[in-house]
Design a protein around this motif. Sequence first.
Motif, PDB file in Angstrom:
ATOM      1  N   THR A 136       0.830  -1.197   0.000  1.00 49.80           N
ATOM      2  CA  THR A 136       0.000   0.000   0.000  1.00 49.80           C
ATOM      3  C   THR A 136       0.865   1.249   0.000  1.00 49.80           C
ATOM      4  O   THR A 136       0.593   2.205  -0.719  1.00 49.80           O
ATOM      5  CB  THR A 136      -0.916   0.001   1.240  1.00 49.80           C
ATOM      6  OG1 THR A 136      -1.679  -1.198   1.233  1.00 49.80           O
ATOM      7  CG2 THR A 136      -1.836   1.190   1.242  1.00 49.80           C
TER       8      THR A 136
ATOM      9  N   ALA B 195       1.318   4.455  -3.236  1.00 48.41           N
ATOM     10  CA  ALA B 195       0.860   5.823  -3.038  1.00 48.41           C
ATOM     11  C   ALA B 195       1.364   6.703  -4.176  1.00 48.41           C
ATOM     12  O   ALA B 195       2.495   6.570  -4.621  1.00 48.41           O
ATOM     13  CB  ALA B 195       1.360   6.353  -1.707  1.00 48.41           C
ATOM     14  N   GLU B 196       0.501   7.585  -4.645  1.00 47.98           N
ATOM     15  CA  GLU B 196       0.882   8.491  -5.733  1.00 47.98           C
ATOM     16  C   GLU B 196       1.571   9.724  -5.171  1.00 47.98           C
ATOM     17  O   GLU B 196       1.207  10.215  -4.111  1.00 47.98           O
ATOM     18  CB  GLU B 196      -0.354   8.941  -6.518  1.00 47.98           C
ATOM     19  CG  GLU B 196      -0.795   7.993  -7.571  1.00 47.98           C
ATOM     20  CD  GLU B 196      -1.859   8.617  -8.462  1.00 47.98           C
ATOM     21  OE1 GLU B 196      -1.816   8.349  -9.663  1.00 47.98           O
ATOM     22  OE2 GLU B 196      -2.713   9.362  -7.955  1.00 47.98           O
TER      23      GLU B 196
ATOM     24  N   ASP C  14       4.863  16.744   3.748  1.00 50.32           N
ATOM     25  CA  ASP C  14       3.770  17.186   2.883  1.00 50.32           C
ATOM     26  C   ASP C  14       3.207  18.561   3.257  1.00 50.32           C
ATOM     27  O   ASP C  14       3.114  19.447   2.410  1.00 50.32           O
ATOM     28  CB  ASP C  14       2.620  16.164   2.909  1.00 50.32           C
ATOM     29  CG  ASP C  14       2.957  14.860   2.218  1.00 50.32           C
ATOM     30  OD1 ASP C  14       3.874  14.833   1.368  1.00 50.32           O
ATOM     31  OD2 ASP C  14       2.296  13.854   2.534  1.00 50.32           O
TER      32      ASP C  14
ATOM     33  N   LYS D  72       3.577  21.898   0.937  1.00 52.17           N
ATOM     34  CA  LYS D  72       2.328  22.434   0.383  1.00 52.17           C
ATOM     35  C   LYS D  72       2.125  23.894   0.800  1.00 52.17           C
ATOM     36  O   LYS D  72       1.754  24.733  -0.019  1.00 52.17           O
ATOM     37  CB  LYS D  72       1.147  21.577   0.829  1.00 52.17           C
ATOM     38  CG  LYS D  72      -0.171  21.993   0.202  1.00 52.17           C
ATOM     39  CD  LYS D  72      -1.294  21.027   0.536  1.00 52.17           C
ATOM     40  CE  LYS D  72      -1.597  21.080   2.004  1.00 52.17           C
ATOM     41  NZ  LYS D  72      -2.807  20.343   2.384  1.00 52.17           N
TER      42      LYS D  72
ATOM     43  N   ASP E  70       2.539  13.699  -1.152  1.00 54.19           N
ATOM     44  CA  ASP E  70       1.674  12.553  -1.356  1.00 54.19           C
ATOM     45  C   ASP E  70       0.370  13.095  -1.938  1.00 54.19           C
ATOM     46  O   ASP E  70      -0.145  14.114  -1.489  1.00 54.19           O
ATOM     47  CB  ASP E  70       1.415  11.841  -0.026  1.00 54.19           C
ATOM     48  CG  ASP E  70       0.664  10.549  -0.218  1.00 54.19           C
ATOM     49  OD1 ASP E  70      -0.569  10.631  -0.445  1.00 54.19           O
ATOM     50  OD2 ASP E  70       1.274   9.483  -0.169  1.00 54.19           O
ATOM     51  N   ALA E  71      -0.156  12.442  -2.956  1.00 54.27           N
ATOM     52  CA  ALA E  71      -1.357  12.935  -3.649  1.00 54.27           C
ATOM     53  C   ALA E  71      -2.532  13.125  -2.698  1.00 54.27           C
ATOM     54  O   ALA E  71      -3.382  13.999  -2.935  1.00 54.27           O
ATOM     55  CB  ALA E  71      -1.732  11.992  -4.783  1.00 54.27           C
ATOM     56  N   SER E  72      -2.578  12.382  -1.619  1.00 52.44           N
ATOM     57  CA  SER E  72      -3.682  12.525  -0.666  1.00 52.44           C
ATOM     58  C   SER E  72      -3.633  13.857   0.087  1.00 52.44           C
ATOM     59  O   SER E  72      -4.619  14.276   0.680  1.00 52.44           O
ATOM     60  CB  SER E  72      -3.677  11.370   0.336  1.00 52.44           C
ATOM     61  OG  SER E  72      -2.515  11.420   1.143  1.00 52.44           O
ATOM     62  N   ALA E  73      -2.501  14.552   0.068  1.00 51.76           N
ATOM     63  CA  ALA E  73      -2.349  15.826   0.774  1.00 51.76           C
ATOM     64  C   ALA E  73      -2.771  17.033  -0.064  1.00 51.76           C
ATOM     65  O   ALA E  73      -2.837  18.148   0.432  1.00 51.76           O
ATOM     66  CB  ALA E  73      -0.899  16.007   1.218  1.00 51.76           C
TER      67      ALA E  73
ATOM     68  N   ASP F 112      -4.845  19.839  -1.894  1.00 55.28           N
ATOM     69  CA  ASP F 112      -6.119  20.530  -1.723  1.00 55.28           C
ATOM     70  C   ASP F 112      -6.158  21.723  -2.678  1.00 55.28           C
ATOM     71  O   ASP F 112      -5.290  21.861  -3.539  1.00 55.28           O
ATOM     72  CB  ASP F 112      -6.340  20.946  -0.262  1.00 55.28           C
ATOM     73  CG  ASP F 112      -5.271  21.900   0.260  1.00 55.28           C
ATOM     74  OD1 ASP F 112      -4.624  22.599  -0.547  1.00 55.28           O
ATOM     75  OD2 ASP F 112      -5.080  21.953   1.489  1.00 55.28           O
TER      76      ASP F 112
ATOM     77  N   LYS G 191       1.737  13.810 -11.990  1.00 53.97           N
ATOM     78  CA  LYS G 191       1.562  12.762 -10.985  1.00 53.97           C
ATOM     79  C   LYS G 191       2.531  11.634 -11.264  1.00 53.97           C
ATOM     80  O   LYS G 191       2.654  11.172 -12.385  1.00 53.97           O
ATOM     81  CB  LYS G 191       0.136  12.224 -10.979  1.00 53.97           C
ATOM     82  CG  LYS G 191      -0.809  13.044 -10.166  1.00 53.97           C
ATOM     83  CD  LYS G 191      -2.082  12.296  -9.896  1.00 53.97           C
ATOM     84  CE  LYS G 191      -2.978  13.134  -9.008  1.00 53.97           C
ATOM     85  NZ  LYS G 191      -4.243  12.459  -8.735  1.00 53.97           N
TER      86      LYS G 191
END
Length: 141
Positions: free
Chosen positions: A18, A22-23, A108, A112, A126-129, A131, A139
């Motif tokens: 997993t 992660a992207e 992250d 950001k 990390d792509a999940s961060a 906004d 990507k």
Amino acid sequence: MRRLFVALVALSAFSLPTLSRAEVAVIVNPSSGVASMTDDEVSRLFLGKSNSFPSGGQAVPLNQDEGSAVRDKFNEAVCKKNASQYKAYWSQLVFTGKGTPPKDSGKDAAVKALVAANANMIGYVDASAVDASVKVVYKVP
């Protein structure tokens, strides 16, 4: 005790794939004027071979801190170097006076925040961060 050990090994074995999937998102400030970038354009910025965005504006690349899983994935996928190769590459450029490596800027949230506050900066998280404060231009799968 043995059952606990087996359970921990199994849990870690299932969580490692997993993490590697992660992207990583390469991000810029939304007002930078950059719509998208290729892996080569991103690589050139982070290897000091270019200092401007494809649109012509100055680009200031930001790295995550050494040892970050996101940094390691980015370096291997985009710069085609593992952590020690990347460090050696920049050590040689600094020693010969031919470059200055991207600044290590945290994880992250810190990267950001810096990118969101400055239209010249480019970083990766990390792509999940991601906004609305930043724009994804590439990507890393």
